[in-house]
Motif scaffolding. Structure first.
Motif, short mmCIF file in Angstrom:
data_model
loop_
_atom_site.label_atom_id
_atom_site.label_comp_id
_atom_site.label_asym_id
_atom_site.label_seq_id
_atom_site.Cartn_x
_atom_site.Cartn_y
_atom_site.Cartn_z
N PHE A 84 30.12 -71.18 70.90
CA PHE A 84 28.81 -71.26 71.55
C PHE A 84 28.36 -72.71 71.67
O PHE A 84 27.76 -73.10 72.67
N TYR A 85 28.64 -73.51 70.65
CA TYR A 85 28.25 -74.91 70.72
C TYR A 85 29.01 -75.64 71.83
O TYR A 85 28.43 -76.46 72.55
N VAL A 86 30.29 -75.34 71.99
CA VAL A 86 31.06 -75.98 73.05
C VAL A 86 30.49 -75.61 74.42
O VAL A 86 30.42 -76.45 75.33
N TRP A 87 30.05 -74.38 74.59
CA TRP A 87 29.42 -74.01 75.85
C TRP A 87 28.09 -74.75 76.04
O TRP A 87 27.71 -75.07 77.18
N ALA A 88 27.39 -75.04 74.95
CA ALA A 88 26.18 -75.85 75.06
C ALA A 88 26.50 -77.26 75.55
O ALA A 88 25.73 -77.86 76.31
#
Length: 508
Positions: A433-437
């Motif tokens: 999820f952080y990488v998508w952020a």
């Protein structure tokens, strides 16, 4: 369209841009921007057609705008300071990763603890490797600001936690002063559109990241440098950009778009004055530290050279998804940044109408931010003033800022997740999820870049030039100048229109 069209778009009276006999009126945001127009219904609707419209150069009107926007800037920064109150109450020493859970992290107190200010160590000259202090990884103006705030904090604070709070307070006061300088500079750069500076004053990025680090000092100095250039004072511009680069590196990059514009307009003498003054100013400010504490001074460069791929960068996402990072990453990243800047230069030289300074400046800094091996949340501050000047449309600005706000929340909760069981709960944002952020944050910057490039290629889309009155309020020596060198026009046109005071470029 004929290739012999002049780079000066005619105004409503068919006169070249900026040469109308009557002083133009200030732009009313509620009549110009669809978002502001819709929002104005909450306060009585847009400006009436018979309402008084002050002229450009009306000191009373500009002062009124300045007062309102300074107050809005103070309000925004005040909310940002209030948002950090959970950490402030514990002097950023609370348990359970408090600074991440409450989104109240800032580098300021950790510099006081971690760089020896609490032990009266002299920046650049003294270190304490036993406690992890290998040097101060900031340029000298930022270091001098820290040392000044630390000296005052030690006088005012009773114990170390109290001194930390004072250190944060004093630093915040410094940053508030520079934020006011910045918003006033944007007002001066905006020409007939002083209310565009509200994009800085009300920016979510300013609220969330204004007091994370010392970047606002460099942002203000860069904005002052641009204002001095707009006022045809290249020497003053060089001084401001030199001081800004001695605070954070990025202000010196503004000389790159200026080089492109001055080359095209045949104003290389002014660019040489600004660049030479910037170099001399940087050397004068750095020389004492270079002479008496060279190893400490050099640590800024060695720290960034040795810094690994870190949070927020596209390289972090690539490493997460494919477990790969480029060999000789510094060389690869520098080469890609230079290639991107070459693309900006080509755009500036090949566009049919010479781009505005703020447009090329945004693209230049955005490329560096996009391709760098680390992205700190406060880097958004570098781009906010340039966005307000390059693409003053609230819809596009808010789309980008929402992307940055989403990343701001994501990075801290990702660090909560990384802490694992030590933080006593299972909250946080998992890696994927952080990488998508990160992708969302990168997409927001690219979105703004695309809008600005479209404006450059079709000036009818450009909010500044759409009405045919303004050329480039921040252009200074190049504003309104005919092209001396541009790939968009044949030699016959340049020979006919390329009147310039630069004999060497006129010969070219």
């Amino acid at each position: 369209m004929s290739s012999d069209v002049s780079d000066q778009a005619p105004g409503p009276s068919e006169e070249p841009t900026g040469r109308s006999a009557a002083a133009p009126t200030l732009v009313a945001p509620s009549l110009d921007d669809p978002v502001v127009n819709a929002a104005s219904d909450a306060v009585g609707g847009p400006l009436g057609v018979r309402a008084f419209r002050p002229k450009l150069g009306s000191n009373t009107a500009i002062r009124t705008v300045a007062r309102v926007l300074v107050l809005l800037t103070l309000l925004t920064l005040g909310l940002g300071v209030a948002q950090r109150s959970p950490c402030y109450s514990t002097a950023w020493n609370g348990t359970g990763k408090q600074q991440y859970n409450h989104l109240c992290y800032t580098d300021v107190p950790y510099m006081y603890y971690g760089r020896g200010f609490d032990k009266d160590l002299t920046p650049y000259r003294q270190t304490d490797a036993a406690s992890g202090n290998y040097g101060l990884e900031y340029p000298v103006v930022a270091g001098a600001t820290m040392a000044t705030a630390a000296l005052l904090a030690q006088k005012l604070g009773a114990d170390t936690p109290d001194q930390v709070r004072w250190f944060y307070n004093i630093t915040t006061w410094f940053l508030i002063v520079f934020s006011i300088v910045c918003v006033l500079a944007i007002i001066g750069l905006a020409g007939r559109r002083p209310w565009d500076a509200a994009m800085f004053a009300l920016a979510p990025g300013l609220l969330l990241t204004g007091t994370i680090n010392w970047d606002l000092i460099a942002v203000a100095l860069a904005s002052v440098g641009m204002l001095a250039w707009a006022r045809n004072k290249p020497v003053v511009a060089g001084i401001a950009l030199g001081l800004g680069s001695a605070t954070k590196l990025y202000p010196v990059f503004l000389l790159i778009p200026l080089l492109v514009l001055c080359w095209r307009a045949g104003r290389m003498r002014q660019w040489t004055q600004a660049t030479g003054t910037a170099v001399v100013t940087w050397l004068v400010v750095n020389a004492p530290v270079m002479i008496f504490a060279f190893q400490g001074w050099k640590y800024f460069f060695t720290f960034n050279d040795n810094r690994p791929i870190d949070l927020g960068s596209p390289w972090f996402a690539i490493r997460h998804w494919w477990n790969w990072e480029p060999p000789n990453k510094n060389v690869v990243i520098i080469a890609l940044v230079l290639a991107g800047w070459l693309g900006v230069a080509l755009l500036g030289l090949m566009a049919r109408r010479r781009p505005r300074f703020a447009q090329l400046a945004f693209l230049t800094i955005a490329i560096f931010v996009l391709l760098n091996k680390v992205y700190s949340p406060q880097y958004v501050l570098w781009l906010i003033p340039l966005a307000a000047l390059a693409r003053p449309r609230w819809r596009d600005f808010l789309i980008w800022q929402c992307c940055e706000a989403a990343y701001y929340v994501a990075v801290w909760y990702y660090l909560v997740w990384q802490a694992g069981p030590s933080n006593g709960n299972t909250r946080g944002l998992p890696d994927n999820f952080y990488v998508w952020a990160i992708i969302i944050h990168l997409a927001g910057i690219v979105f703004m870049m695309v809008q600005i490039i479209r404006d450059i290629l079709d000036p009818r889309r450009d909010p500044i030039r759409a009405d045919g009155v303004d050329d480039d309020p921040a252009g200074g020596a190049v504003a309104g100048s005919p092209d001396v060198w541009a790939w968009s026009q044949p030699r016959s046109h340049r020979a006919a229109h390329g009147v310039t005071s630069e004999p060497e470029l006129a010969a070219i």
